[in-house]
Write a protein that holds these residues in place. Structure first.
Motif, PDB file in Angstrom:
ATOM      1  N   PHE A  22       3.060  -3.966 -76.570  1.00  0.00           N
ATOM      2  CA  PHE A  22       2.465  -4.819 -75.537  1.00  0.00           C
ATOM      3  C   PHE A  22       3.407  -5.960 -75.174  1.00  0.00           C
ATOM      4  O   PHE A  22       3.749  -6.173 -74.013  1.00  0.00           O
ATOM      5  CB  PHE A  22       1.119  -5.357 -76.032  1.00  0.00           C
ATOM      6  CG  PHE A  22       0.501  -6.378 -75.122  1.00  0.00           C
ATOM      7  CD1 PHE A  22      -0.083  -5.995 -73.923  1.00  0.00           C
ATOM      8  CD2 PHE A  22       0.512  -7.723 -75.459  1.00  0.00           C
ATOM      9  CE1 PHE A  22      -0.664  -6.940 -73.086  1.00  0.00           C
ATOM     10  CE2 PHE A  22      -0.063  -8.670 -74.627  1.00  0.00           C
ATOM     11  CZ  PHE A  22      -0.656  -8.284 -73.435  1.00  0.00           C
ATOM     12  N   PHE A  23       3.861  -6.711 -76.201  1.00  0.00           N
ATOM     13  CA  PHE A  23       4.726  -7.873 -75.924  1.00  0.00           C
ATOM     14  C   PHE A  23       6.102  -7.452 -75.429  1.00  0.00           C
ATOM     15  O   PHE A  23       6.679  -8.090 -74.553  1.00  0.00           O
ATOM     16  CB  PHE A  23       4.825  -8.776 -77.163  1.00  0.00           C
ATOM     17  CG  PHE A  23       3.560  -9.554 -77.392  1.00  0.00           C
ATOM     18  CD1 PHE A  23       3.180 -10.550 -76.491  1.00  0.00           C
ATOM     19  CD2 PHE A  23       2.746  -9.291 -78.476  1.00  0.00           C
ATOM     20  CE1 PHE A  23       2.002 -11.267 -76.702  1.00  0.00           C
ATOM     21  CE2 PHE A  23       1.581  -9.999 -78.672  1.00  0.00           C
ATOM     22  CZ  PHE A  23       1.194 -11.006 -77.775  1.00  0.00           C
ATOM     23  N   ARG A  24       6.617  -6.332 -75.940  1.00  0.00           N
ATOM     24  CA  ARG A  24       7.925  -5.880 -75.469  1.00  0.00           C
ATOM     25  C   ARG A  24       7.834  -5.419 -74.019  1.00  0.00           C
ATOM     26  O   ARG A  24       8.739  -5.668 -73.222  1.00  0.00           O
ATOM     27  CB  ARG A  24       8.448  -4.768 -76.362  1.00  0.00           C
ATOM     28  CG  ARG A  24       9.874  -4.370 -76.001  1.00  0.00           C
ATOM     29  CD  ARG A  24      10.513  -3.542 -77.060  1.00  0.00           C
ATOM     30  NE  ARG A  24      11.815  -3.091 -76.579  1.00  0.00           N
ATOM     31  CZ  ARG A  24      12.494  -2.117 -77.111  1.00  0.00           C
ATOM     32  NH1 ARG A  24      12.026  -1.486 -78.179  1.00  0.00           N
ATOM     33  NH2 ARG A  24      13.651  -1.755 -76.621  1.00  0.00           N
ATOM     34  N   ALA A  25       6.732  -4.711 -73.640  1.00  0.00           N
ATOM     35  CA  ALA A  25       6.570  -4.264 -72.254  1.00  0.00           C
ATOM     36  C   ALA A  25       6.469  -5.456 -71.307  1.00  0.00           C
ATOM     37  O   ALA A  25       6.939  -5.402 -70.171  1.00  0.00           O
ATOM     38  CB  ALA A  25       5.348  -3.376 -72.125  1.00  0.00           C
ATOM     39  N   LEU A  26       5.852  -6.580 -71.770  1.00  0.00           N
ATOM     40  CA  LEU A  26       5.763  -7.784 -70.931  1.00  0.00           C
ATOM     41  C   LEU A  26       7.128  -8.422 -70.715  1.00  0.00           C
ATOM     42  O   LEU A  26       7.431  -8.942 -69.620  1.00  0.00           O
ATOM     43  CB  LEU A  26       4.825  -8.813 -71.575  1.00  0.00           C
ATOM     44  CG  LEU A  26       3.334  -8.494 -71.529  1.00  0.00           C
ATOM     45  CD1 LEU A  26       2.553  -9.566 -72.281  1.00  0.00           C
ATOM     46  CD2 LEU A  26       2.849  -8.408 -70.101  1.00  0.00           C
ATOM     47  N   SER A  27       8.002  -8.352 -71.733  1.00  0.00           N
ATOM     48  CA  SER A  27       9.285  -9.043 -71.618  1.00  0.00           C
ATOM     49  C   SER A  27      10.435  -8.128 -71.236  1.00  0.00           C
ATOM     50  O   SER A  27      11.493  -8.611 -70.848  1.00  0.00           O
ATOM     51  CB  SER A  27       9.612  -9.744 -72.941  1.00  0.00           C
ATOM     52  OG  SER A  27       9.734  -8.785 -73.970  1.00  0.00           O
ATOM     53  N   ASP A  28      10.299  -6.818 -71.280  1.00  0.00           N
ATOM     54  CA  ASP A  28      11.401  -5.887 -71.003  1.00  0.00           C
ATOM     55  C   ASP A  28      10.931  -4.837 -69.992  1.00  0.00           C
ATOM     56  O   ASP A  28      10.218  -3.901 -70.323  1.00  0.00           O
ATOM     57  CB  ASP A  28      11.842  -5.232 -72.317  1.00  0.00           C
ATOM     58  CG  ASP A  28      13.046  -4.318 -72.194  1.00  0.00           C
ATOM     59  OD1 ASP A  28      13.444  -3.975 -71.064  1.00  0.00           O
ATOM     60  OD2 ASP A  28      13.580  -3.924 -73.262  1.00  0.00           O
ATOM     61  N   ALA A  29      11.381  -4.975 -68.724  1.00  0.00           N
ATOM     62  CA  ALA A  29      10.956  -4.076 -67.642  1.00  0.00           C
ATOM     63  C   ALA A  29      11.421  -2.649 -67.888  1.00  0.00           C
ATOM     64  O   ALA A  29      10.706  -1.690 -67.560  1.00  0.00           O
ATOM     65  CB  ALA A  29      11.482  -4.595 -66.300  1.00  0.00           C
ATOM     66  N   ALA A  32       9.089  -1.042 -70.326  1.00  0.00           N
ATOM     67  CA  ALA A  32       7.830  -0.724 -69.655  1.00  0.00           C
ATOM     68  C   ALA A  32       7.973   0.529 -68.810  1.00  0.00           C
ATOM     69  O   ALA A  32       7.072   1.365 -68.749  1.00  0.00           O
ATOM     70  CB  ALA A  32       7.371  -1.911 -68.811  1.00  0.00           C
ATOM     71  N   THR A  36       5.989   4.099 -69.116  1.00  0.00           N
ATOM     72  CA  THR A  36       5.332   4.753 -67.971  1.00  0.00           C
ATOM     73  C   THR A  36       5.755   6.211 -67.886  1.00  0.00           C
ATOM     74  O   THR A  36       4.931   7.095 -67.654  1.00  0.00           O
ATOM     75  CB  THR A  36       5.670   4.013 -66.672  1.00  0.00           C
ATOM     76  OG1 THR A  36       5.264   2.653 -66.812  1.00  0.00           O
ATOM     77  CG2 THR A  36       4.953   4.634 -65.484  1.00  0.00           C
TER      78      THR A  36
END
Length: 187
Positions: A22-29, A32, A36
């Motif tokens: 969750f936190f990595r997806a928020l900070s690393d596009a 993310a 997907t």
């Protein structure tokens, strides 16, 4: 790496993985975007879903009164219980045969008076018959080399019996059906 050989993470490990993702997806596009693509990728074929277990057939509770009543009738008319409880080793075959004749006649009388018995199959024993798909398996038992599906072709080795009518006497409410034959005391 083959996922099927890797052990599945425990529940608590999955919580840790989920929070980190969750936190990595928020900070690393880019991360993310990879997540997907993983979600959009075709999933491997799932193992076939096992067929649901058959629902057990509910069983009727058989009250013993009718069976006990029938045993009582066989004892009264044929002395069946006396015959089966007797040690026959001390008797000659002729004596046993004579007793068996009395038991046979008495049992036949009970069956005639209290039941209408008829054959399950009308064909003569030894006849060749065909059992089509959907035959009544409770009325016909297949024996021998049973393979495949109906239609089955074979020889009728026993016609079977069915009770077309039952006429047992009614029991008084206070009657103890477990007394198959009262003890006798001669005075």
């Amino acid at each position: 790496m083959n996922n099927s050989t890797q052990p599945l993470p425990s529940f608590f490990s999955r919580i840790s993985i989920a929070v980190g993702a969750f936190f990595r997806a928020l900070s690393d596009a880019e991360y993310a975007a990879r997540l997907t693509r993983i979600d959009d990728a075709p999933q491997p074929a799932a193992a076939p879903t096992p067929a649901p277990a058959p629902v057990p057939t509910p069983l009727r509770v058989a009250t013993p009164d009718a069976a006990l009543q029938l045993l009582s009738l066989f004892q009264r008319e044929a002395r069946l219980i006396d015959f089966t409880q007797e040690n026959l080793s001390a008797y000659s075959d002729a004596d046993i045969g004579a007793a068996a004749r009395v038991v046979h006649e008495g049992c036949s009388k009970v069956l005639r008076e209290h039941f209408t018995i008829e054959p399950v199959r009308s064909e003569a024993e030894g006849s060749r018959i065909v059992l089509e798909n959907g035959f009544d398996a409770s009325a016909v038992r297949l024996t021998g080399n049973v393979v495949g599906c109906a239609p089955f072709r074979g020889a009728l080795s026993h016609r079977g019996w069915r009770a077309a009518n039952v006429r047992l006497p009614k029991l008084a409410e206070a009657h103890d059906a477990a007394i198959l034959a009262p003890a006798e005391v001669e005075l």
